[in-house]
Design an enzyme around this catalytic site. Structure first.
Site, PDB file in Angstrom:
ATOM      1  N   SER A   1      -2.782  -7.831   3.072  1.00  0.00           N
ATOM      2  CA  SER A   1      -3.114  -7.646   4.493  1.00  0.00           C
ATOM      3  C   SER A   1      -3.534  -8.981   5.109  1.00  0.00           C
ATOM      4  CB  SER A   1      -4.257  -6.639   4.641  1.00  0.00           C
ATOM      5  OG  SER A   1      -3.875  -5.401   4.124  1.00  0.00           O
TER       6      SER A   1
ATOM      7  N   HIS B   1       0.845  -1.205   0.000  1.00  0.00           N
ATOM      8  CA  HIS B   1       0.000   0.000   0.000  1.00  0.00           C
ATOM      9  C   HIS B   1       0.882   1.256   0.000  1.00  0.00           C
ATOM     10  CE1 HIS B   1      -3.011  -2.761   2.265  1.00  0.00           C
ATOM     11  NE2 HIS B   1      -3.444  -2.626   1.028  1.00  0.00           N
TER      12      HIS B   1
ATOM     13  N   ARG C   1      -2.259  -6.071  -8.191  1.00  0.00           N
ATOM     14  CA  ARG C   1      -1.033  -6.819  -7.915  1.00  0.00           C
ATOM     15  C   ARG C   1      -0.829  -7.947  -8.915  1.00  0.00           C
ATOM     16  NH1 ARG C   1      -2.866  -8.154  -1.987  1.00  0.00           N
ATOM     17  NH2 ARG C   1      -4.684  -8.501  -3.303  1.00  0.00           N
TER      18      ARG C   1
ATOM     19  N   LYS D   1     -15.721  -8.063   5.701  1.00  0.00           N
ATOM     20  CA  LYS D   1     -14.504  -8.362   6.461  1.00  0.00           C
ATOM     21  C   LYS D   1     -14.664  -8.024   7.933  1.00  0.00           C
ATOM     22  CE  LYS D   1     -11.302  -7.787   2.584  1.00  0.00           C
ATOM     23  NZ  LYS D   1     -10.230  -6.971   1.990  1.00  0.00           N
TER      24      LYS D   1
HETATM   25  O1  PNS Z   1      -9.035  -3.231   0.600  1.00  0.00           O
HETATM   26  P1  PNS Z   1     -10.345  -3.774   0.096  1.00  0.00           P
HETATM   27  O2  PNS Z   1     -11.096  -4.485   1.200  1.00  0.00           O
HETATM   28  O3  PNS Z   1     -10.198  -4.616  -1.145  1.00  0.00           O
HETATM   29  O4  PNS Z   1     -11.199  -2.478  -0.318  1.00  0.00           O
HETATM   30  C1  PNS Z   1     -12.516  -2.618  -0.797  1.00  0.00           C
HETATM   31  C2  PNS Z   1     -13.269  -1.299  -0.607  1.00  0.00           C
HETATM   32  C3  PNS Z   1     -13.219  -0.903   0.846  1.00  0.00           C
HETATM   33  C4  PNS Z   1     -12.603  -0.221  -1.461  1.00  0.00           C
HETATM   34  C5  PNS Z   1     -14.726  -1.522  -1.056  1.00  0.00           C
HETATM   35  O5  PNS Z   1     -15.275  -2.582  -0.322  1.00  0.00           O
HETATM   36  C6  PNS Z   1     -15.561  -0.271  -0.877  1.00  0.00           C
HETATM   37  O6  PNS Z   1     -15.511   0.617  -1.709  1.00  0.00           O
HETATM   38  N1  PNS Z   1     -16.346  -0.198   0.226  1.00  0.00           N
HETATM   39  C7  PNS Z   1     -17.240   0.887   0.480  1.00  0.00           C
HETATM   40  C8  PNS Z   1     -18.684   0.418   0.274  1.00  0.00           C
HETATM   41  C9  PNS Z   1     -19.019   0.376  -1.214  1.00  0.00           C
HETATM   42  O7  PNS Z   1     -19.035   1.388  -1.877  1.00  0.00           O
HETATM   43  N2  PNS Z   1     -19.302  -0.834  -1.719  1.00  0.00           N
HETATM   44  C10 PNS Z   1     -19.650  -1.054  -3.087  1.00  0.00           C
HETATM   45  C11 PNS Z   1     -18.417  -1.326  -3.931  1.00  0.00           C
HETATM   46  S1  PNS Z   1     -18.850  -1.696  -5.609  1.00  0.00           S
END
Ligand code: PNS
Length: 159
Positions: free
Chosen positions: A128, A17, A90, A41
């Protein structure tokens, strides 16, 4: 003024990150790291703890700001007036999920553009999830995270 939002769970923030933030800092005037709630999560660190650890890890960059947000990404993007959303790619295996997320976000908010950057090959295997698994099993996870994050994991897990 070009501004990008780099959202993620960052549980915890890794050197992968960090590498992406460093790259983005060279391309954008402002990089906003957005710590989000991923409903799928169960995090080790609270939203505030994650934001604080990222802020400490990135204090060398003058154009990085850290925020946390709840709710939809597409509701946060207009409030922050960012030009794009940044995600790291990645490996090929990331692509399907990332494509789905980028297209879903754009279908909900037409102006929501997602751009992808590749981290350094030396860090591209780090996740992570793996860091936490190694830490839970008392393995050597420290090389994969900034020092402040390593200290916080030690404290959290009590060793
Ligand atoms: O690090 P991650 O868990 O892959 O990140 C995913 C994240 C947090 C960017 C995604 O889950 C997100 O945007 N969450 C906010 C809620 C949302 O908008 N969900 C719809 C995504 S299409």
């Amino acid at each position: 003024m070009k501004r990008v939002l780099y959202p993620g769970s960052f549980d915890p923030f890794t050197i992968g990150h960090y590498d992406l933030v460093e790259r983005a800092c060279k391309l954008f005037d402002e990089v906003i790291v957005g710590v989000a709630v991923n409903p799928g999560k169960n995090p080790l660190f609270t939203l505030q703890e994650r934001a604080d650890l990222i802020a400490k890890s990135c204090e060398a960059f003058s154009n990085v700001k850290v925020i946390s947000f709840e709710g939809l990404l597409v509701d946060t993007v207009p409030k922050l007036q960012v030009d794009a959303v940044l995600r790291g790619l990645r490996a090929f295996s990331d692509f399907e999920y990332e494509l789905q997320m980028a297209l879903t976000n754009r279908s909900m908010l037409a102006s929501c553009e997602t751009i992808f950057m590749m981290p350094n090959a030396n860090t591209s295997f780090i996740s992570s999830h793996m860091v936490k698994e190694i830490a839970f099993l008392k393995g050597k996870f420290e090389p994969y995270v900034p020092a402040v994050v390593a200290d916080a994991i030690h404290q959290k897990l009590g060793f």
